[in-house]
Write an enzyme that holds these catalytic residues in place. Structure first.
Site, PDB file in Angstrom:
ATOM      1  N   ALA A 146       0.864  -1.182   0.000  1.00 25.50           N
ATOM      2  CA  ALA A 146       0.000   0.000   0.000  1.00 25.50           C
ATOM      3  C   ALA A 146       0.900   1.231   0.000  1.00 25.50           C
ATOM      4  O   ALA A 146       2.076   1.155   0.347  1.00 25.50           O
ATOM      5  CB  ALA A 146      -0.889  -0.020   1.240  1.00 25.50           C
TER       6      ALA A 146
ATOM      7  N   GLY B 281       0.528  -5.139   0.676  1.00 29.49           N
ATOM      8  CA  GLY B 281      -0.627  -5.136  -0.221  1.00 29.49           C
ATOM      9  C   GLY B 281      -0.286  -5.711  -1.584  1.00 29.49           C
ATOM     10  O   GLY B 281      -1.152  -6.246  -2.276  1.00 29.49           O
TER      11      GLY B 281
ATOM     12  N   GLU C  22      -0.752  -9.238  -1.248  1.00 28.92           N
ATOM     13  CA  GLU C  22      -2.190  -9.469  -1.073  1.00 28.92           C
ATOM     14  C   GLU C  22      -2.924  -9.388  -2.413  1.00 28.92           C
ATOM     15  O   GLU C  22      -3.866 -10.134  -2.660  1.00 28.92           O
ATOM     16  CB  GLU C  22      -2.755  -8.474  -0.071  1.00 28.92           C
ATOM     17  CG  GLU C  22      -2.268  -8.776   1.348  1.00 28.92           C
ATOM     18  CD  GLU C  22      -2.701  -7.733   2.349  1.00 28.92           C
ATOM     19  OE1 GLU C  22      -2.310  -6.555   2.199  1.00 28.92           O
ATOM     20  OE2 GLU C  22      -3.432  -8.075   3.282  1.00 28.92           O
TER      21      GLU C  22
ATOM     22  N   GLU D 102       3.951  -5.777   7.013  1.00 31.38           N
ATOM     23  CA  GLU D 102       3.144  -4.765   7.691  1.00 31.38           C
ATOM     24  C   GLU D 102       3.474  -4.642   9.174  1.00 31.38           C
ATOM     25  O   GLU D 102       3.420  -3.562   9.742  1.00 31.38           O
ATOM     26  CB  GLU D 102       1.657  -5.074   7.515  1.00 31.38           C
ATOM     27  CG  GLU D 102       1.118  -4.850   6.126  1.00 31.38           C
ATOM     28  CD  GLU D 102       1.272  -6.043   5.219  1.00 31.38           C
ATOM     29  OE1 GLU D 102       2.136  -6.910   5.477  1.00 31.38           O
ATOM     30  OE2 GLU D 102       0.545  -6.105   4.214  1.00 31.38           O
TER      31      GLU D 102
HETATM   32  N1  T1G Z   1       4.645   3.423   0.024  1.00 25.99           N
HETATM   33  C1  T1G Z   1       5.125   4.643  -0.289  1.00 25.99           C
HETATM   34  N2  T1G Z   1       6.436   4.880  -0.591  1.00 25.99           N
HETATM   35  C2  T1G Z   1       7.265   3.824  -0.542  1.00 25.99           C
HETATM   36  C3  T1G Z   1       6.834   2.521  -0.209  1.00 25.99           C
HETATM   37  C4  T1G Z   1       5.440   2.339   0.079  1.00 25.99           C
HETATM   38  N3  T1G Z   1       4.947   1.136   0.366  1.00 25.99           N
HETATM   39  N4  T1G Z   1       7.920   1.684  -0.249  1.00 25.99           N
HETATM   40  C5  T1G Z   1       8.971   2.445  -0.588  1.00 25.99           C
HETATM   41  N5  T1G Z   1       8.595   3.724  -0.773  1.00 25.99           N
HETATM   42  C6  T1G Z   1       9.454   4.837  -1.172  1.00 25.99           C
HETATM   43  C7  T1G Z   1      10.539   5.103  -0.146  1.00 25.99           C
HETATM   44  O1  T1G Z   1      10.043   5.971   0.853  1.00 25.99           O
HETATM   45  C8  T1G Z   1      11.605   5.759  -1.003  1.00 25.99           C
HETATM   46  O2  T1G Z   1      11.179   7.097  -1.223  1.00 25.99           O
HETATM   47  C9  T1G Z   1      11.476   5.034  -2.332  1.00 25.99           C
HETATM   48  O3  T1G Z   1      10.161   4.447  -2.349  1.00 25.99           O
HETATM   49  C10 T1G Z   1      12.497   3.927  -2.499  1.00 25.99           C
HETATM   50  O4  T1G Z   1      12.359   3.091  -1.341  1.00 25.99           O
HETATM   51  C11 T1G Z   1      -2.820  -3.006   2.988  1.00 25.99           C
HETATM   52  C12 T1G Z   1      -1.269  -1.830   4.849  1.00 25.99           C
HETATM   53  C13 T1G Z   1      10.272  -1.944  -1.559  1.00 25.99           C
HETATM   54  C14 T1G Z   1      12.107  -3.152  -0.353  1.00 25.99           C
HETATM   55  O5  T1G Z   1       6.290  -2.121   4.025  1.00 25.99           O
HETATM   56  O6  T1G Z   1      10.484  -2.262   2.092  1.00 25.99           O
HETATM   57  O7  T1G Z   1       0.811  -2.814   2.244  1.00 25.99           O
HETATM   58  O8  T1G Z   1      13.122   8.261  -0.074  1.00 25.99           O
HETATM   59  O9  T1G Z   1      14.661   3.627  -0.495  1.00 25.99           O
HETATM   60  O10 T1G Z   1      15.939   0.235  -0.510  1.00 25.99           O
HETATM   61  O11 T1G Z   1      -1.832  -4.845   4.015  1.00 25.99           O
HETATM   62  O12 T1G Z   1      11.082   0.404  -0.060  1.00 25.99           O
HETATM   63  O13 T1G Z   1      13.155   7.868  -2.563  1.00 25.99           O
HETATM   64  O14 T1G Z   1      11.526   9.507  -1.568  1.00 25.99           O
HETATM   65  O15 T1G Z   1      13.253   1.771   0.529  1.00 25.99           O
HETATM   66  O16 T1G Z   1      15.254  -0.378  -2.911  1.00 25.99           O
HETATM   67  C15 T1G Z   1       3.800  -2.692   3.087  1.00 25.99           C
HETATM   68  C16 T1G Z   1       8.072  -0.862   2.216  1.00 25.99           C
HETATM   69  C17 T1G Z   1       3.097  -1.382   3.155  1.00 25.99           C
HETATM   70  C18 T1G Z   1       7.327  -2.147   1.890  1.00 25.99           C
HETATM   71  C19 T1G Z   1      12.605  -1.131  -1.731  1.00 25.99           C
HETATM   72  N6  T1G Z   1       4.987  -2.590   2.267  1.00 25.99           N
HETATM   73  N7  T1G Z   1       9.133  -0.622   1.285  1.00 25.99           N
HETATM   74  O17 T1G Z   1      13.748  -0.835  -0.971  1.00 25.99           O
HETATM   75  O18 T1G Z   1      14.211   1.520  -1.796  1.00 25.99           O
HETATM   76  S1  T1G Z   1       1.694  -1.438   4.204  1.00 25.99           S
HETATM   77  C20 T1G Z   1       6.162  -2.278   2.828  1.00 25.99           C
HETATM   78  C21 T1G Z   1      10.301  -1.331   1.333  1.00 25.99           C
HETATM   79  C22 T1G Z   1       0.607  -2.453   3.361  1.00 25.99           C
HETATM   80  C23 T1G Z   1      -1.516  -3.698   3.271  1.00 25.99           C
HETATM   81  C24 T1G Z   1      -0.593  -2.908   4.116  1.00 25.99           C
HETATM   82  C25 T1G Z   1      11.377  -0.878   0.405  1.00 25.99           C
HETATM   83  C26 T1G Z   1      11.570  -1.804  -0.802  1.00 25.99           C
HETATM   84  P1  T1G Z   1      12.321   8.266  -1.374  1.00 25.99           P
HETATM   85  P2  T1G Z   1      13.673   2.528  -0.663  1.00 25.99           P
HETATM   86  P3  T1G Z   1      14.887   0.121  -1.567  1.00 25.99           P
END
Ligand code: T1G
Length: 682
Positions: free
Chosen positions: A62, A101, A104, A124
């Site tokens: 998400a 997500g 999911e 999450e």
């Molecule tokens: N949403 C918004 N921005 C995100 C994002 C996300 N999910 N994931 C990464 N970014 C942005 C991050 O802030 C950075 O921005 C840029 O992308 C590059 O990320 C309904 C509720 C995918 C493994 O927890 O683990 O789904 O600093 O530097 O090292 O059940 O990003 O460049 O402006 O980390 O190559 C669940 C979180 C969400 C994954 C890539 N998903 N992201 O790592 O790059 S909650 C996560 C990561 C959800 C559902 C629930 C990592 C990555 P900027 P980065 P990276």
């Protein structure tokens, strides 16, 4: 540019997401997916669907930036239901990291094809949440509870191979062949005989009796005080006890309470803070990091060896130099032993150990640093020794080589002044054990060039460290704040508190250890000189009595052969006697006062660090304490926690205790923010 596009490939509708950088499932992406599924359902010429993503990864979850804002339709669960109820086979083509997500969405699909290098996970819980779009109900049905629960409660991703092994992925393909393989697979599952019903298989029946209670008991210590892991377990347990629709309702209500809670707000703060820390303020436009092809390390002791492992594991050749062969051999032996232990746990393959060790060269001659791009000293923490080492390096190392000190307290500018190249001198403060701890303080000297800073920060990321820029002061960011806490912990002993009481307050806050437990673990005799010891402090008295910490079986605590610790009456007597001699009256001290006296001065020190420009931003201080000192992440770190407490409350508390605080100066910045009702973090 449309974030979701569709294209026909014969009777297959190919739906492509293109929402850089990680295809987060923003409102626009969700709406595009909903439209595509409506198109697929109503177009009779479409017999199957492939959902794929452009760029580096399948949906990575998400859009975290949407949390805390009014929800925007369509919700992710609605979109996933549309996929699942499409009536035609929907195939997810997964590459990169299908997370949260994103996984999911893939679970709502009827089949999943993954590139061999892909990773799949439900992280999450690391954001203080739980999978809120059906993950806690669908994943257990696809892979069984025994596989699903750890994935959801730990948030750790699994490889595509493991995903295939547990039935989460139908087929593994070469990365380059993903698209055509997914389309071919979609075509292969088209059938007139049995239109697609719900994708859900059902492995719930495999759940062993008592599984959840056993899991709670086994993980009680690890998840203590944290809302999200407990909710994750409850949601997955609901999958085994409730019909699907009711399980989904349970998941939604648990998700709602988590997303509105302080712990998730704190963990989302940490997520963005960790990424902000990588940014160097005011870096001149176009500053590019230098290539680092070979690293020199002086010192093969615990720190030198641990530092070396970071580079060896990242495939960077290391030249390690010591003064004596015996020390060098011992150091190499420790590195090999550490790698072998990691391999024995299955975390790396034996061939990776050989590969890493093959990159290590050793010598007794500084001259062998001549071709290194970066040399890091990890010698004794004495300024004269450091300056002598840097003088030698300056004479030996090639122009353009970076000279780094691993000092944890000393003045990097004074060290730089011992060279003819202060612009090329930087602090790289690793935390022990250096091959394990993620934090790296990158200390910018007054003369350190922007390019050297950019190189150090890029290298930190390459070796898997969480790097934070620090200015030069005694103890930089982390140890300077630690010193504030230590001063108060010692003062509290003199006033009547006992080590176990102080430690328990810190443990109850969520730290893995209290200050006196930490002291015993590290050794009370660090920097203690028996020749000069004069019973000047409680710690000196303990060392003089042979109570030098866990390694001697006694320190602030007594230790049995299993290293179980118990409070020591002898220590209580030593403290009482020392306090009496110092004229300190002993009194009962409440846990609340201990908590305020330990944590409020830490917040004040953080404010002073910000005022002096030592830290670039408040959240950097949080990242230092989360990754270097065990601050409980679900409270966000010192500045985020202070915001939650209220800076006015903290200033009032500091003023209440002012006459008891040691070496204390109230930060004007903190006072101003409190007076104006401001927060550290916006
Ligand atoms: N949403 C918004 N921005 C995100 C994002 C996300 N999910 N994931 C990464 N970014 C942005 C991050 O802030 C950075 O921005 C840029 O992308 C590059 O990320 C309904 C509720 C995918 C493994 O927890 O683990 O789904 O600093 O530097 O090292 O059940 O990003 O460049 O402006 O980390 O190559 C669940 C979180 C969400 C994954 C890539 N998903 N992201 O790592 O790059 S909650 C996560 C990561 C959800 C559902 C629930 C990592 C990555 P900027 P980065 P990276």
């Amino acid at each position: 540019m449309s974030v979701i596009s569709t294209k026909r490939d014969g009777d297959i509708l190919v739906v492509t997401a293109d929402n850089p950088p990680v295809n987060a499932l923003s409102a626009q992406v969700r709406a595009g997916l909903a439209d595509a599924m409506a198109q697929a359902s109503t177009d009779d010429a479409v017999r199957a669907v492939v959902i794929r993503a452009a760029g580096r990864t399948f949906f990575a979850g998400a859009d975290i930036t949407e949390f805390g804002k009014p929800p925007m339709e369509p919700s992710l669960p609605t979109v996933i239901d549309a996929i699942e109820q499409c009536g035609k086979p929907v195939v997810a083509a997964i590459h990169g990291t299908a997370l949260g997500g994103g996984l999911e969405v893939a679970l709502g699909c009827h089949h999943r094809i993954a590139a061999a290098s892909a990773k799949l996970g439900l992280p999450e819980v690391k954001l203080g949440l739980l999978p809120g779009a059906g993950g806690t109900q669908r994943l257990p049905r696809v892979v069984g509870v025994a596989e699903a629960l750890p994935m959801i409660v730990t948030g750790a991703p699994i490889s595509a191979a493991k995903a295939q092994q547990v039935g989460l992925v139908d087929r593994l393909v070469d990365d380059a062949a993903l698209d055509q393989e997914a389309i071919a697979f979609a075509r292969s599952v088209i059938s007139d005989d049995h239109p697609v019903s719900s994708a859900r298989t059902d492995k719930l029946a495999e759940t062993p009796p008592g599984f959840f209670d056993a899991y709670r008991t086994a993980n009680a210590r690890r998840i203590k005080g944290q809302d999200a892991p407990q909710a994750c377990i409850a949601a997955v347990e609901a999958a085994t006890t409730l019909p699907f629709a009711e399980g989904i309702a349970k998941e939604r209500s648990l998700f709602k309470s988590l997303v509105e809670g302080d712990q998730s707000k704190a963990l989302r703060h940490v997520f963005f803070a960790e990424r902000a820390a990588a940014r160097i303020d005011n870096l001149p436009e176009g500053t590019q990091p230098l290539p680092i092809a070979r690293v020199g390390i002086i010192g093969a002791g615990t720190m030198g060896g641990g530092i070396a492992m970071n580079f060896l594991s990242a495939g960077i050749p290391v030249m390690m130099v010591e003064r004596e062969q015996a020390a060098l051999d011992r150091g190499v032996g420790i590195i090999r032993k550490n790698y072998d232990a990691t391999a024995a746990k299955g975390r790396i393959k034996p061939e990776q150990v050989d590969q890493a060790m093959g990159l290590l060269s050793t010598s007794l001659d500084y001259g062998d640093f001549a071709d290194c791009d970066l040399v890091i000293e990890a010698v004794f923490e004495l300024m004269d020794i450091k300056k002598d080492v840097f003088g030698k390096l300056d004479a030996i190392c090639k122009p353009g080589a970076i000279l780094a000190t691993n000092t944890s307290y000393l003045d990097v500018d004074e060290i730089a002044a011992a060279t003819s190249r202060p612009e090329w001198v930087v602090g790289l403060h690793f935390f022990s054990p250096a091959n394990v701890m993620r934090l790296l303080e990158v200390v910018r000297g007054a003369r350190t060039s922007p390019q050297v800073m950019a190189t150090a920060m890029a290298l930190a990321r390459r070796i898997g460290k969480v790097a934070v820029v620090s200015g030069v002061c005694h103890g930089f960011i982390g140890n300077r704040i630690l010193a504030a806490r230590t001063r108060e912990a010692n003062a509290l002993l003199m006033e009547g508190a006992r080590p176990a009481q102080v430690d328990q307050v810190v443990l109850d806050f969520g730290f893995p250890m209290g200050p006196f437990q930490m002291g015993d673990l590290a050794g009370l005799d660090l920097g203690w000189d028996p020749e000069k010891s004069s019973s000047a402090t409680i710690r000196e008295v303990l060392c003089e009595r042979g109570r030098r910490g866990q390694k001697t079986g006694k320190g602030f605590y007594d230790y049995d052969e299993k290293r179980n610790r118990t409070p020591s009456p002898e220590v209580d007597a030593i403290i009482a006697d020392f306090a009496a001699k110092s004229g300190k009256e002993q009194r009962m001290i409440s846990d609340q006062e201990i908590r305020e006296r330990l944590f409020y001065p830490m917040v004040n020190e953080a404010a002073l660090i910000l005022e002096e420009g030592i830290a670039q931003r408040p959240s950097d201080i949080d990242i230092v304490w989360l990754n270097g000192y065990g601050w409980p992440a679900w409270t966000g770190g010192p500045t985020f926690w202070a915001d939650q407490v209220g800076l006015d409350v903290i200033v009032a508390g500091l003023q209440t205790h002012a006459d008891r605080l040691t070496d204390f100066r109230l930060s004007p910045l903190l006072q101003d923010k409190a007076a104006q009702g401001c927060r550290f973090n916006g």
